[in-house]
Design a protein around this motif. Structure first.
Motif, PDB file in Angstrom:
ATOM      1  N   SER A 292     -40.783 -49.185 -43.437  1.00  0.00           N
ATOM      2  CA  SER A 292     -39.450 -49.455 -44.005  1.00  0.00           C
ATOM      3  C   SER A 292     -38.459 -48.347 -43.682  1.00  0.00           C
ATOM      4  N   LEU A 293     -38.619 -47.812 -42.507  1.00  0.00           N
ATOM      5  CA  LEU A 293     -37.660 -46.803 -42.063  1.00  0.00           C
ATOM      6  C   LEU A 293     -36.503 -47.495 -41.354  1.00  0.00           C
ATOM      7  N   GLU A 294     -35.468 -46.744 -41.092  1.00  0.00           N
ATOM      8  CA  GLU A 294     -34.316 -47.287 -40.373  1.00  0.00           C
ATOM      9  C   GLU A 294     -34.508 -47.069 -38.880  1.00  0.00           C
ATOM     10  N   PRO A 295     -34.175 -48.081 -38.097  1.00  0.00           N
ATOM     11  CA  PRO A 295     -34.334 -47.918 -36.650  1.00  0.00           C
ATOM     12  C   PRO A 295     -33.424 -46.817 -36.117  1.00  0.00           C
ATOM     13  N   TYR A 296     -33.856 -46.238 -35.068  1.00  0.00           N
ATOM     14  CA  TYR A 296     -33.093 -45.229 -34.327  1.00  0.00           C
ATOM     15  C   TYR A 296     -32.538 -44.162 -35.278  1.00  0.00           C
ATOM     16  N   THR A 297     -33.430 -43.671 -36.093  1.00  0.00           N
ATOM     17  CA  THR A 297     -33.039 -42.634 -37.052  1.00  0.00           C
ATOM     18  C   THR A 297     -34.054 -41.505 -36.973  1.00  0.00           C
ATOM     19  N   GLN A 298     -33.527 -40.308 -36.996  1.00  0.00           N
ATOM     20  CA  GLN A 298     -34.406 -39.144 -36.935  1.00  0.00           C
ATOM     21  C   GLN A 298     -34.940 -38.829 -38.330  1.00  0.00           C
ATOM     22  N   TYR A 299     -36.230 -38.664 -38.386  1.00  0.00           N
ATOM     23  CA  TYR A 299     -36.878 -38.340 -39.664  1.00  0.00           C
ATOM     24  C   TYR A 299     -37.623 -37.017 -39.530  1.00  0.00           C
ATOM     25  N   ASP A 335     -16.610 -52.815 -36.417  1.00  0.00           N
ATOM     26  CA  ASP A 335     -15.470 -52.874 -37.340  1.00  0.00           C
ATOM     27  C   ASP A 335     -14.206 -52.922 -36.490  1.00  0.00           C
ATOM     28  N   LEU A 336     -13.598 -54.102 -36.427  1.00  0.00           N
ATOM     29  CA  LEU A 336     -12.463 -54.323 -35.523  1.00  0.00           C
ATOM     30  C   LEU A 336     -11.165 -54.260 -36.309  1.00  0.00           C
ATOM     31  N   TRP A 337     -10.164 -53.636 -35.718  1.00  0.00           N
ATOM     32  CA  TRP A 337      -8.856 -53.542 -36.346  1.00  0.00           C
ATOM     33  C   TRP A 337      -7.796 -53.496 -35.257  1.00  0.00           C
ATOM     34  N   ARG A 338      -6.573 -53.650 -35.642  1.00  0.00           N
ATOM     35  CA  ARG A 338      -5.494 -53.659 -34.656  1.00  0.00           C
ATOM     36  C   ARG A 338      -4.297 -52.913 -35.180  1.00  0.00           C
ATOM     37  N   ILE A 339      -3.491 -52.456 -34.227  1.00  0.00           N
ATOM     38  CA  ILE A 339      -2.209 -51.831 -34.573  1.00  0.00           C
ATOM     39  C   ILE A 339      -1.146 -52.566 -33.767  1.00  0.00           C
ATOM     40  N   ILE A 340      -0.160 -53.097 -34.460  1.00  0.00           N
ATOM     41  CA  ILE A 340       0.878 -53.899 -33.806  1.00  0.00           C
ATOM     42  C   ILE A 340       2.178 -53.116 -33.817  1.00  0.00           C
ATOM     43  N   ARG A 341       2.737 -52.963 -32.617  1.00  0.00           N
ATOM     44  CA  ARG A 341       4.053 -52.318 -32.507  1.00  0.00           C
ATOM     45  C   ARG A 341       5.006 -53.320 -31.869  1.00  0.00           C
ATOM     46  N   PRO A 342       5.977 -53.764 -32.609  1.00  0.00           N
ATOM     47  CA  PRO A 342       6.923 -54.730 -32.031  1.00  0.00           C
ATOM     48  C   PRO A 342       7.731 -54.082 -30.912  1.00  0.00           C
ATOM     49  N   THR A 343       7.906 -54.813 -29.837  1.00  0.00           N
ATOM     50  CA  THR A 343       8.779 -54.363 -28.751  1.00  0.00           C
ATOM     51  C   THR A 343       9.981 -55.300 -28.716  1.00  0.00           C
ATOM     52  N   SER A 344      10.759 -55.215 -27.663  1.00  0.00           N
ATOM     53  CA  SER A 344      12.025 -55.965 -27.642  1.00  0.00           C
ATOM     54  C   SER A 344      11.787 -57.469 -27.735  1.00  0.00           C
ATOM     55  N   VAL A 357     -21.957 -50.202 -38.319  1.00  0.00           N
ATOM     56  CA  VAL A 357     -22.539 -49.239 -39.261  1.00  0.00           C
ATOM     57  C   VAL A 357     -24.050 -49.171 -39.068  1.00  0.00           C
ATOM     58  N   LYS A 358     -24.638 -50.315 -38.901  1.00  0.00           N
ATOM     59  CA  LYS A 358     -26.074 -50.350 -38.633  1.00  0.00           C
ATOM     60  C   LYS A 358     -26.261 -50.616 -37.150  1.00  0.00           C
ATOM     61  N   ALA A 359     -25.971 -49.606 -36.367  1.00  0.00           N
ATOM     62  CA  ALA A 359     -26.054 -49.786 -34.911  1.00  0.00           C
ATOM     63  C   ALA A 359     -27.498 -49.899 -34.456  1.00  0.00           C
ATOM     64  N   ASN A 360     -28.400 -49.251 -35.197  1.00  0.00           N
ATOM     65  CA  ASN A 360     -29.844 -49.323 -34.879  1.00  0.00           C
ATOM     66  C   ASN A 360     -30.153 -48.880 -33.465  1.00  0.00           C
ATOM     67  N   GLY A 361     -29.344 -48.052 -32.927  1.00  0.00           N
ATOM     68  CA  GLY A 361     -29.580 -47.566 -31.579  1.00  0.00           C
ATOM     69  C   GLY A 361     -28.292 -47.047 -30.994  1.00  0.00           C
ATOM     70  N   LYS A 362     -28.354 -46.741 -29.747  1.00  0.00           N
ATOM     71  CA  LYS A 362     -27.164 -46.240 -29.072  1.00  0.00           C
ATOM     72  C   LYS A 362     -26.430 -47.424 -28.458  1.00  0.00           C
ATOM     73  N   SER A 414     -25.140 -57.322 -31.307  1.00  0.00           N
ATOM     74  CA  SER A 414     -24.823 -57.277 -32.734  1.00  0.00           C
ATOM     75  C   SER A 414     -24.201 -58.595 -33.164  1.00  0.00           C
ATOM     76  N   PRO A 415     -24.054 -58.813 -34.450  1.00  0.00           N
ATOM     77  CA  PRO A 415     -23.236 -59.932 -34.907  1.00  0.00           C
ATOM     78  C   PRO A 415     -21.795 -59.753 -34.410  1.00  0.00           C
ATOM     79  N   LYS A 416     -21.047 -60.852 -34.424  1.00  0.00           N
ATOM     80  CA  LYS A 416     -19.711 -60.863 -33.836  1.00  0.00           C
ATOM     81  C   LYS A 416     -18.682 -60.493 -34.905  1.00  0.00           C
ATOM     82  N   ALA A 417     -17.694 -59.699 -34.506  1.00  0.00           N
ATOM     83  CA  ALA A 417     -16.573 -59.392 -35.385  1.00  0.00           C
ATOM     84  C   ALA A 417     -15.358 -60.127 -34.862  1.00  0.00           C
ATOM     85  N   THR A 418     -14.609 -60.773 -35.751  1.00  0.00           N
ATOM     86  CA  THR A 418     -13.439 -61.542 -35.331  1.00  0.00           C
ATOM     87  C   THR A 418     -12.213 -61.067 -36.093  1.00  0.00           C
TER      88      THR A 418
END
Lengths: 873, 222
Positions: A292-299, A335-344, A357-362, A414-418
């Motif tokens: 029950s350890l976490e993958p790709y984690t140093q112990y 974790d997907l996010w956006r920054i919107i800058r209006p232009t002309s 967060v749970k990348a479980n690896g590189k 990974s699962p998909k982020a939308t």
């Protein structure tokens, strides 16, 4: 024989001289060494007078050290014995003496006897006895180290501690004497550690007042401390990313000590150890699988051991062994996010994301898919790099976009982020009443929940975004940080490492979700943004003030707002300090944070001022650079007013003069241009028969004679030098003038008055008759051979200056001299002066005869002398 | 006269009774003095048996190791160690009942102790000062003595009403004038037989464990 007798006598004398230590008292109890007495107890000693002693019991005195003991403590037993009882205290280690004093004048020696008392305590029972024998090589050491608590009381007397060890059933007992004072530790050598036997250990403490003993008896293994498990290794298995296998070797043979083991582990990033339940490792095993350890984690793994059924001491923990579990496919979406800058005419959208967060690896790469208006627009595989996890694109205002991103590591995807970006005019509502506060050096953000939205929109969560202002120039950094909180939360603390003294724009976005098909779509609502500081400080620099306008009593100051990065907090106000020169008497004015110019009033005129502006935040203030200025001498319009007033005054004066002139023009005219009698109208022709009157003489009303001046000097100028010298004569000449006494052309000697006194009774205020003298010719005429002609004028103008100075005329006789009208109009020349120093003429009464009229002129050559006088008009 | 005689007889009888009592007390004291106080009541039967078995097993193993070390250090062949030597105690455990066999183990262990001491002394003389055999033998003597204590306790449990005959640690009977070869052979024989004895002692104790000795004794005791 005789010599021996003398020697005996000498010895007897010496004996009595030095004194005989005869002792007839004795103390019981007695001891050759000290007598140990217990502190707090009573001690009784008896002093006995020996047989044959001359003293009585009344003579006995007790002393402790040098102090006498009170008689109340004495107890007379009989005639020859007296006892004393004293309560022993810890400082009573001293001689207890019984004395029978020598009487005065007595030859009896003084008797004394003493015993040394040593006060002390009986030993305390040692507490908490424990003994340990560590493992040496593959056996248990025969050296048994025992320790105990001897107690804090000092026994004051010699006290010994001895440790004994014995295997019950055997006769051999090992012991160790502990040399140190108040010993609390000792090692006893058992020669051979008694394996699987009962061992009895006790410590005995003894002194003269008693002994105490503490005992410990147990199976010998309870005294043993094994070494940590040997050769501890942690192994990974490719197919099991959540487990690690720990292997080790027994540190000691099971026939000596059968061990059970304990394993603990922790993440490298954590300080909290997790211990495997002992029931899992109770058996005599040499491997264990951590699950029950976490993958790709140093112990980090450590082990220790103890005798079976806790029958020994725990060993020390083994050295740490670190191992990393193998990779598993990412368990959570990026974790997907956006920054919107209006232009002309479009929108610049920067997509930013964090690794799962749970990348479980590189994470090796990301797959980014962008749909615009539900049509696939573009798709990219972006190599995972912590420094460039962003993607920029242009999105027209009228288009919506849907973005999907998936992370990949070596084990899978990974699962998909939308995330959906609506059209500009389709923004969903935001939260209300957002505010922030600082708590425990972190920002706590609070907002009001959004109202429920109509189906199918549902509130999914809130997203808090923070952007450092001004934005960092490092393009590799993510332009913003963000944090998601559940939808039922309206207060949260930002878990961001926000820098102190930096401004951040904190925005709260509600994230809505809807499910048009099988996939949930997430769409942020309108943000609510507030600037914030996690900690404010005084500004880095103060504003630089400049004086834009300096007036007589005021000055307008202007300062630029310092760069936002140097504010380090919210500017709450500016304070303007100003003082005169170096007086340091500062005055201040406080203005709001949005004010960047100010007019100082009530300043002194033409004064140097020093001014600076101090910017303040709630954490402190800082002053800007000094600025020096000087107020004006005159106020606004003062100079103009003065100029106008002066000009107007001048103008008025001019007008006034002109008016005066106009009004008095006749007077002025008469003054400036005296009426010169017209020679043509003169009647002189009638009284000068020698020279015919030229009929063609100009009828110009000129009362001067044009004189050709060779050196360019007027007669008047030349006349000034010589005038004073000839004053008297001049006056006399004037008086002798025949034509009013003031004509340059009149000859004083041959004036009319000489001959006709009654005819010249006029003053300058009255009509003065002038005569025109045509001395040396006129207009080119050379009257050298002509007799001088005298013309009499009827003019009432004052006489010309030149007329007052006949000397000039004399000088000008050698030149062609002309009198011009213009020259004669000069006002200075016109001023009538009657004093003797005046260069002008002065009217005199022609009627008065001159006393010096008869004197011949020194040089009067400007006109011909009047020989025959003139005829009164 | 009779009375007098009778009185005399009475007095002699009384004095004899007193003498017997005193003698019994003296014997008891002597026995107590000779026989070391065995504290067997600190442990339960199972603990006692377990510890005894482990210790005997450990010593059996150690003796084997020591014998190997001995042979290696002395360059001895196995045959020499197996040869007959009358003065060395036999390793054979005798007796019909388990108690007799355990008593036989106990007796043999006691008999071996002086021989082990002799071998240790000889080894110290032969290879001073760092002789692993002598050092091992020194520890072995202590442990064998401890095994004897344990076995004695087992005997107390097995036959609580029968006094355990205590064999005296008498001299070995081995003449001092042994040459070096004889000394080495003697030491090897002692260790070999001791190892055999300990192996049999392990077996006997195992049989005790299997025979549920402690369960019976617990029942008896209760």
């Amino acid at each position: 024989m005789g010599s021996s007798h003398h020697l005996l006598v000498f010895l007897m004398f010496l004996h009595y001289a030095v004194g005989f230590t005869y002792n007839c008292v004795k103390i019981l109890p007695d001891s050759s060494s000290s007598i140990v007495v217990e502190v707090g107890k009573n001690f009784t000693a008896t002093c006995h007078l020996l047989e044959g002693c001359a003293y009585t019991s009344d003579d006995i005195e007790w002393r402790l050290g040098n102090l006498s003991i009170a008689k109340q403590s004495y107890h007379r037993i009989n005639e020859t014995a007296v006892s004393v009882t004293i309560n022993i205290s810890s400082d009573m280690s001293d001689w207890l003496k019984c004395t029978a004093p020598k009487e005065s004048l007595s030859y009896k020696p003084r008797s004394i006897y003493g015993i040394f008392l040593r006060a002390g305590y009986p030993p305390l029972k040692p507490k908490n006895l424990s003994c340990i024998a560590v493992q040496e090589d593959k056996d248990i050491s025969p050296n048994l180290s025992c320790s105990w608590d001897p107690g804090s009381r000092n026994p004051l007397i010699d006290t010994t501690y001895t440790v004994y060890a014995n295997v019950p059933g055997t006769v051999l007992t090992h012991k160790a004497d502990c040399k140190q004072h108040l010993a609390r530790f000792c090692v006893v050598n058992l020669e051979t550690f008694p394996i699987h036997m009962v061992l009895k250990v006790w410590v005995e403490v003894k002194n003269a007042l008693g002994s105490e003993r503490s005992e410990l008896q147990s199976d010998s293994s309870y005294f043993a401390k094994p070494n940590p498990p040997l050769n501890v290794q942690v192994l990974t298995e490719d197919k099991f990313p959540t487990s690690l296998v720990v292997t080790w070797k027994h540190p000691i043979d099971r026939t000596i000590l059968k061990l059970s083991y304990a394993i603990r582990y922790r993440k490298v990033t954590s300080n909290v150890w997790i211990e495997v339940p002992e029931s899992f490792t109770r058996g005599y095993i040499e491997s264990f699988r951590l699950q029950s350890l976490e993958p790709y984690t140093q112990y980090v793994v450590q082990m220790r051991c103890i005798g079976e059924s806790n029958s020994s001491y725990w060993s020390n923990w083994s050295p740490s062994v670190t191992e990393r579990t193998t990779e598993a496919k990412p368990a959570s979406a990026p974790d997907l996010w956006r920054i919107i800058r209006p232009t002309s005419n479009s929108r610049n959208v920067t997509l930013i994301w964090k690794a799962p967060v749970k990348a479980n690896g590189k994470i090796r790469f990301y797959n980014l898919s962008i749909n615009q208006n539900n049509e696939k627009f573009e798709s990219h595989n972006i190599t995972a790099d912590n420094l460039s996890q962003m993607y920029s694109m242009e999105l027209p205002a009228g288009k919506m976009a849907s973005i999907e991103i998936t992370a990949y590591n070596s084990a899978g995807e990974s699962p998909k982020a939308t995330l959906s970006i609506p059209r500009s005019d389709k923004e969903l509502p935001g939260v209300k009443d957002m505010s922030w506060s600082v708590r425990d050096e972190k920002l706590q953000v609070k907002w009001t929940a959004v109202l429920p939205l109509p189906h199918p929109l549902k509130l999914s969560e809130y997203l808090l975004e923070w952007v450092k202002i001004p934005q960092s120039v490092h393009q590799k950094e993510l332009p913003a940080g963000w944090q998601r909180v559940p939808k039922n939360v309206t207060v949260t603390t930002l878990n961001a490492g926000l820098e102190k003294f930096k401004r951040y724009n904190i925005s709260v976005y509600p994230i809505y979700k809807y499910q048009p098909g099988h996939v949930w779509h997430f769409q942020p609502g309108r943000p609510v943004t507030r600037p914030a500081y996690v900690q404010q400080g005084p500004p880095k620099e103060g504003p630089t003030v400049t004086v834009t306008k300096s007036k007589k009593n005021s000055a307008e100051l202007t300062w630029e707002e310092t760069p936002l990065d140097s504010h380090q907090g919210f500017i709450i106000h500016y304070t303007i300090f100003y003082a005169i020169g170096n007086t340091k008497q500062w005055k201040s004015e406080t203005v709001g944070p949005n004010v960047h110019s100010y007019v100082l009033t009530d300043l002194a005129s033409e004064t140097d001022y020093v001014v600076y502006v101090m910017a303040s935040t709630e954490a402190g203030s800082v002053k800007g650079t000094d600025c020096t200025f000087k107020t004006m001498k005159y106020g606004d319009g003062e100079v103009e007013v003065i100029v106008v007033v002066v000009c107007l005054s001048f103008l008025f004066l001019t007008v006034f003069i002109i008016m005066i002139c106009l009004r008095k023009r006749e007077v002025i005219k008469k003054l400036l241009w005296p009426q010169v009698p017209d020679p043509s109208d003169s009647s002189i022709a009638h009284w000068s028969p020698d020279f015919p009157i030229k009929a063609d003489l100009p009828k110009e009303d000129v009362s001067v004679v044009e004189v050709d001046v060779f050196d360019g000097k007027s007669l008047c100028e030349e006349d000034k030098g010589v005038l004073p010298l000839k004053k008297d004569k001049y006056l006399s000449e004037e008086h002798s003038s025949g034509i009013g006494g003031s004509s340059c052309m009149s000859s004083p000697r041959h004036s009319v008055s000489d001959s006709d006194e009654g005819d010249s009774g006029q003053t300058t205020s009255s009509t003065v008759q002038y005569s025109t003298v045509l001395g040396s010719g006129y207009k080119g005429q050379t009257p050298s051979h002509q007799p001088p002609a005298f013309a009499r004028s009827e003019s009432t103008q004052p006489l010309l200056d030149c007329e007052e100075h006949p000397d000039h005329l004399n000088e000008s006789q050698s030149r062609s001299s002309y009198f011009r009208r213009g020259r004669e109009l000069e006002p200075g020349v016109l001023a009538p002066e009657c004093d003797g120093g005046s260069l002008t003429f002065c009217p005199v009464q022609e009627e008065e005869p001159s006393p010096v009229a008869e004197e011949p002129p020194a040089s009067a050559l400007c006109y011909m002398p009047q020989k025959s006088g003139y005829r009164p008009q | 006269m009779n009375c007098h005689v009778g009185n005399m007889v009475c007095l002699s009888q009384r004095s004899q009774a007193k003498f017997r009592m005193i003698l019994a007390i003296l014997i008891l004291i002597a026995v107590e003095l000779v026989h070391p106080t065995v504290s067997c009541k600190n442990e339960t039967c199972s603990q006692l048996l377990r510890h005894s078995l482990r210790l005997t097993r450990l010593m059996s193993k150690r003796t084997t190791e020591l014998l190997e070390t001995y042979k290696t250090s002395q360059d001895f062949a196995d045959l020499i160690c197996d040869m007959q030597m009358d003065n060395v105690p036999v390793s054979t455990v005798s007796g019909q009942t388990i108690s007799q066999r355990i008593l036989s183990v106990y007796t043999h262990l006691k008999e071996f102790l002086p021989h082990m001491k002799t071998v240790m002394e000889q080894q110290k003389d032969l290879n001073p000062p760092t002789n692993p055999v002598a050092e091992g033998l020194n520890r072995m003597i202590t442990h064998v003595r401890h095994i004897a204590v344990r076995v004695n306790c087992i005997l107390e449990i097995l036959q609580p009403n029968i006094p355990i005959p205590e064999p005296a640690e008498s001299p070995t009977g081995i003449p001092h004038a042994q040459n070096i070869f004889q000394q080495k052979a003697y030491g090897c024989i002692v260790l070999t037989r001791l190892q055999e004895l300990l192996s049999q002692a392990v077996q006997e104790q195992k049989s005790l464990k299997k025979g549920k000795m402690c369960r019976k004794s617990t029942k008896n005791g209760s």
